[in-house]
Design a protein around this motif. Sequence first.
Motif, PDB file in Angstrom:
ATOM      1  N   PRO A  71       0.808  -1.227   0.000  1.00 21.70           N
ATOM      2  CA  PRO A  71       0.000   0.000   0.000  1.00 21.70           C
ATOM      3  C   PRO A  71       0.843   1.282   0.000  1.00 21.70           C
ATOM      4  CG  PRO A  71      -0.925  -1.595   1.531  1.00 21.70           C
ATOM      5  CD  PRO A  71       0.414  -2.118   1.117  1.00 21.70           C
ATOM      6  N   LEU A  72       2.004   1.251   0.669  1.00 20.34           N
ATOM      7  CA  LEU A  72       2.877   2.422   0.656  1.00 20.34           C
ATOM      8  C   LEU A  72       3.415   2.670  -0.750  1.00 20.34           C
ATOM      9  CD1 LEU A  72       4.402   4.681   2.086  1.00 20.34           C
ATOM     10  CD2 LEU A  72       6.208   3.015   2.628  1.00 20.34           C
ATOM     11  N   ILE A  73       3.812   1.604  -1.432  1.00 21.89           N
ATOM     12  CA  ILE A  73       4.287   1.735  -2.814  1.00 21.89           C
ATOM     13  C   ILE A  73       3.167   2.275  -3.697  1.00 21.89           C
ATOM     14  CG2 ILE A  73       5.210   0.510  -4.808  1.00 21.89           C
ATOM     15  CD1 ILE A  73       7.173   0.735  -2.504  1.00 21.89           C
ATOM     16  N   ALA A  74       1.952   1.755  -3.495  1.00 17.32           N
ATOM     17  CA  ALA A  74       0.808   2.224  -4.282  1.00 17.32           C
ATOM     18  C   ALA A  74       0.544   3.708  -4.032  1.00 17.32           C
ATOM     19  CB  ALA A  74      -0.437   1.405  -3.938  1.00 17.32           C
ATOM     20  N   ALA A  75       0.661   4.130  -2.768  1.00 14.06           N
ATOM     21  CA  ALA A  75       0.398   5.528  -2.426  1.00 14.06           C
ATOM     22  C   ALA A  75       1.446   6.469  -3.006  1.00 14.06           C
ATOM     23  CB  ALA A  75       0.344   5.695  -0.911  1.00 14.06           C
ATOM     24  N   LEU A  76       2.624   5.965  -3.296  1.00 14.39           N
ATOM     25  CA  LEU A  76       3.695   6.796  -3.841  1.00 14.39           C
ATOM     26  C   LEU A  76       3.801   6.705  -5.361  1.00 14.39           C
ATOM     27  CD1 LEU A  76       6.489   6.077  -1.192  1.00 14.39           C
ATOM     28  CD2 LEU A  76       5.087   8.135  -1.394  1.00 14.39           C
ATOM     29  N   GLN A 113      -2.243  13.620  -2.203  1.00 14.48           N
ATOM     30  CA  GLN A 113      -1.594  13.023  -3.367  1.00 14.48           C
ATOM     31  C   GLN A 113      -1.406  11.521  -3.180  1.00 14.48           C
ATOM     32  OE1 GLN A 113      -0.730  14.626  -6.323  1.00 14.48           O
ATOM     33  NE2 GLN A 113      -1.828  16.368  -5.465  1.00 14.48           N
ATOM     34  N   MET A 114      -1.032  11.124  -1.969  1.00 10.56           N
ATOM     35  CA  MET A 114      -0.832   9.697  -1.688  1.00 10.56           C
ATOM     36  C   MET A 114      -2.153   8.950  -1.704  1.00 10.56           C
ATOM     37  SD  MET A 114       2.101  10.000   1.285  1.00 10.56           S
ATOM     38  CE  MET A 114       2.193   8.217   1.557  1.00 10.56           C
ATOM     39  N   LEU A 115      -3.206   9.556  -1.153  1.00 10.34           N
ATOM     40  CA  LEU A 115      -4.507   8.887  -1.145  1.00 10.34           C
ATOM     41  C   LEU A 115      -5.052   8.738  -2.556  1.00 10.34           C
ATOM     42  CD1 LEU A 115      -6.867   7.702   0.401  1.00 10.34           C
ATOM     43  CD2 LEU A 115      -7.774  10.014   0.705  1.00 10.34           C
ATOM     44  N   PHE A 168      -5.604   0.916  -6.476  1.00 10.39           N
ATOM     45  CA  PHE A 168      -6.574  -0.072  -6.031  1.00 10.39           C
ATOM     46  C   PHE A 168      -7.451  -0.537  -7.188  1.00 10.39           C
ATOM     47  CE2 PHE A 168      -6.091   0.363  -1.378  1.00 10.39           C
ATOM     48  CZ  PHE A 168      -6.414  -0.931  -1.000  1.00 10.39           C
ATOM     49  N   LEU A 169      -7.716   0.357  -8.154  1.00 12.04           N
ATOM     50  CA  LEU A 169      -8.521  -0.018  -9.312  1.00 12.04           C
ATOM     51  C   LEU A 169      -7.740  -0.877 -10.300  1.00 12.04           C
ATOM     52  CD1 LEU A 169     -10.320   3.391 -10.085  1.00 12.04           C
ATOM     53  CD2 LEU A 169     -11.230   1.427  -8.840  1.00 12.04           C
ATOM     54  N   LEU A 170      -6.429  -0.691 -10.334  1.00 10.36           N
ATOM     55  CA  LEU A 170      -5.600  -1.338 -11.351  1.00 10.36           C
ATOM     56  C   LEU A 170      -4.830  -2.548 -10.833  1.00 10.36           C
ATOM     57  CD1 LEU A 170      -4.097   1.831 -13.074  1.00 10.36           C
ATOM     58  CD2 LEU A 170      -5.740   0.235 -14.066  1.00 10.36           C
ATOM     59  N   LEU A 171      -4.385  -2.449  -9.580  1.00  7.86           N
ATOM     60  CA  LEU A 171      -3.474  -3.458  -9.064  1.00  7.86           C
ATOM     61  C   LEU A 171      -4.126  -4.836  -9.093  1.00  7.86           C
ATOM     62  CD1 LEU A 171      -0.611  -3.214  -8.001  1.00  7.86           C
ATOM     63  CD2 LEU A 171      -1.515  -3.301  -5.676  1.00  7.86           C
ATOM     64  N   GLY A 172      -3.473  -5.759  -9.688  1.00  6.74           N
ATOM     65  CA  GLY A 172      -3.987  -7.115  -9.775  1.00  6.74           C
ATOM     66  C   GLY A 172      -4.556  -7.473 -11.121  1.00  6.74           C
ATOM     67  N   THR A 173      -4.971  -6.474 -11.924  1.00  2.27           N
ATOM     68  CA  THR A 173      -5.571  -6.790 -13.222  1.00  2.27           C
ATOM     69  C   THR A 173      -4.564  -7.422 -14.168  1.00  2.27           C
ATOM     70  OG1 THR A 173      -5.173  -4.496 -13.907  1.00  2.27           O
ATOM     71  CG2 THR A 173      -7.375  -5.028 -13.097  1.00  2.27           C
ATOM     72  N   HIS A 174      -3.283  -7.138 -13.971  1.00  2.00           N
ATOM     73  CA  HIS A 174      -2.233  -7.773 -14.780  1.00  2.00           C
ATOM     74  C   HIS A 174      -1.411  -8.765 -13.952  1.00  2.00           C
ATOM     75  CE1 HIS A 174      -2.768  -5.462 -18.462  1.00  2.00           C
ATOM     76  NE2 HIS A 174      -2.894  -4.378 -17.734  1.00  2.00           N
ATOM     77  N   TRP A 175      -1.897  -9.088 -12.750  1.00  3.00           N
ATOM     78  CA  TRP A 175      -1.206 -10.048 -11.888  1.00  3.00           C
ATOM     79  C   TRP A 175      -2.019 -11.316 -11.647  1.00  3.00           C
ATOM     80  CZ3 TRP A 175       0.484  -6.284  -7.368  1.00  3.00           C
ATOM     81  CH2 TRP A 175       1.469  -5.418  -7.852  1.00  3.00           C
ATOM     82  N   ALA A 176      -3.338 -11.212 -11.668  1.00  2.00           N
ATOM     83  CA  ALA A 176      -4.203 -12.332 -11.305  1.00  2.00           C
ATOM     84  C   ALA A 176      -4.083 -13.462 -12.321  1.00  2.00           C
ATOM     85  CB  ALA A 176      -5.658 -11.857 -11.206  1.00  2.00           C
ATOM     86  N   GLN A 177      -3.375 -14.508 -11.930  1.00  2.00           N
ATOM     87  CA  GLN A 177      -3.154 -15.667 -12.795  1.00  2.00           C
ATOM     88  C   GLN A 177      -2.674 -15.252 -14.183  1.00  2.00           C
ATOM     89  OE1 GLN A 177      -6.924 -17.763 -12.668  1.00  2.00           O
ATOM     90  NE2 GLN A 177      -6.428 -18.728 -10.717  1.00  2.00           N
ATOM     91  N   ALA A 178      -1.818 -14.244 -14.211  1.00  2.00           N
ATOM     92  CA  ALA A 178      -1.336 -13.700 -15.484  1.00  2.00           C
ATOM     93  C   ALA A 178       0.028 -14.281 -15.849  1.00  2.00           C
ATOM     94  CB  ALA A 178      -1.247 -12.180 -15.404  1.00  2.00           C
ATOM     95  N   GLU A 179       0.340 -14.224 -17.139  1.00  2.00           N
ATOM     96  CA  GLU A 179       1.621 -14.679 -17.644  1.00  2.00           C
ATOM     97  C   GLU A 179       2.561 -13.483 -17.818  1.00  2.00           C
ATOM     98  OE1 GLU A 179       2.449 -17.806 -18.053  1.00  2.00           O
ATOM     99  OE2 GLU A 179       0.432 -18.573 -17.571  1.00  2.00           O
ATOM    100  N   PHE A 180       3.877 -13.760 -17.721  1.00  2.00           N
ATOM    101  CA  PHE A 180       4.897 -12.744 -17.937  1.00  2.00           C
ATOM    102  C   PHE A 180       5.900 -13.283 -18.949  1.00  2.00           C
ATOM    103  CE2 PHE A 180       3.010 -11.819 -13.907  1.00  2.00           C
ATOM    104  CZ  PHE A 180       2.995 -10.432 -13.835  1.00  2.00           C
TER     105      PHE A 180
END
Length: 364
Positions: A169-174, A246-248, A255-267
């Motif tokens: 969450p700190l990384i996301a806020a920054l 700015q952080m919030l 929060f809207l984006l995180l996970g959309t390219h991680w959830a059972q995703a390929e790299f």
Amino acid sequence: MADSLPPLSFPADGEQAFHRELKRRAHAYLSGRDDHRFADVARWVKAIVLLLLCVGFYLLSLVQQQGLAFMLCYFAFVMMGMLLNVNVNHDASHNAFARTPWVNRLAGRLVTIPLGVDPDYWRTRHVSYHHVYANVEHYDLDTEENGFFRQTPFQQWRAHMRYQHLYWPLIAALSLPYIALVFDWSDRLGKTPLAAEGVLAGRKGWAVFIASKLCHILVVLVIPLVVCQQHGIGWQTVLIAYLLSQMLASLLVVFLLLGTHWAQAEFYEVPEGSQMPQGWYRHNFATACDWETSPKWMHHLTGGLNYHLTHHLFPGWNHRHYPALAAILAELAPRYGMDYRCIGYRELLQQQQRFLRAMGQQPL
């Protein structure tokens, strides 16, 4: 100056039939409604309302006599700015808000003032790199290695990353402040692959870039500092309100984006011969998913970001069409061997946590 990245290609991979049917259904949906792919009156009204709220809360913050009242109004101002970016600038970056490109550019330039992110550099990173090469190492600039957060299995592991599922969450806020303070200036000074794109070229480009940065500082920091000083509100209160808001805003966007390219995703690593192992459609199905808002009406505030896979397949369409396009995808994908995934937000967060834990483990 950073080296430019040679383009990668995607093989046809037997996707032509799916492509033709998907485009036929999408255009049949539009023609059946006698509609277009840009923002409609309702989306323009929403944008105007958000803009009025943004300006209104800003002006309201400047007349407050108490620190807490100032901070609440100031937070609301920045949050409205964040919603403007989600609902307007994202579509405008794909020329999917207004029919006229310069209107999209102007809208992006105006609504990014509260957050300080340069819209031209962000658009280039987002459209020309992330959308074309999602989850491809070195090409998807949204997943660049940074030493704090391990986002792909090909990045260097560091001991502190075993705790990244806790400090994310700190990384996301920054994230948004980092884009404004580091990415934008790195791009501007030619330290990234965007140097080859000619974004904001020449003296005029420098003037627009510097003017936008100064406008952000003037509006969100200098004017409140001067006015609040006259009302007996200390500079510390203004600075805290600026930093926390700015952080919030950044946290809520991520929060809207995180996970959309991680959830059972390929790299993917950069392939030998510059050709990806599968077609463009299969690549997108493998690297993104849609998720459902709860309650349903919340999708009116997400700017379509919850329909993230749908957005990657229809980036030139305004987000108002995504529910209908997602339904078409859900119907057609199984027929052509495509793995369409639409999950609940709770499952998205759970899969995100599993991903962060996995990437935080020391590779064998």
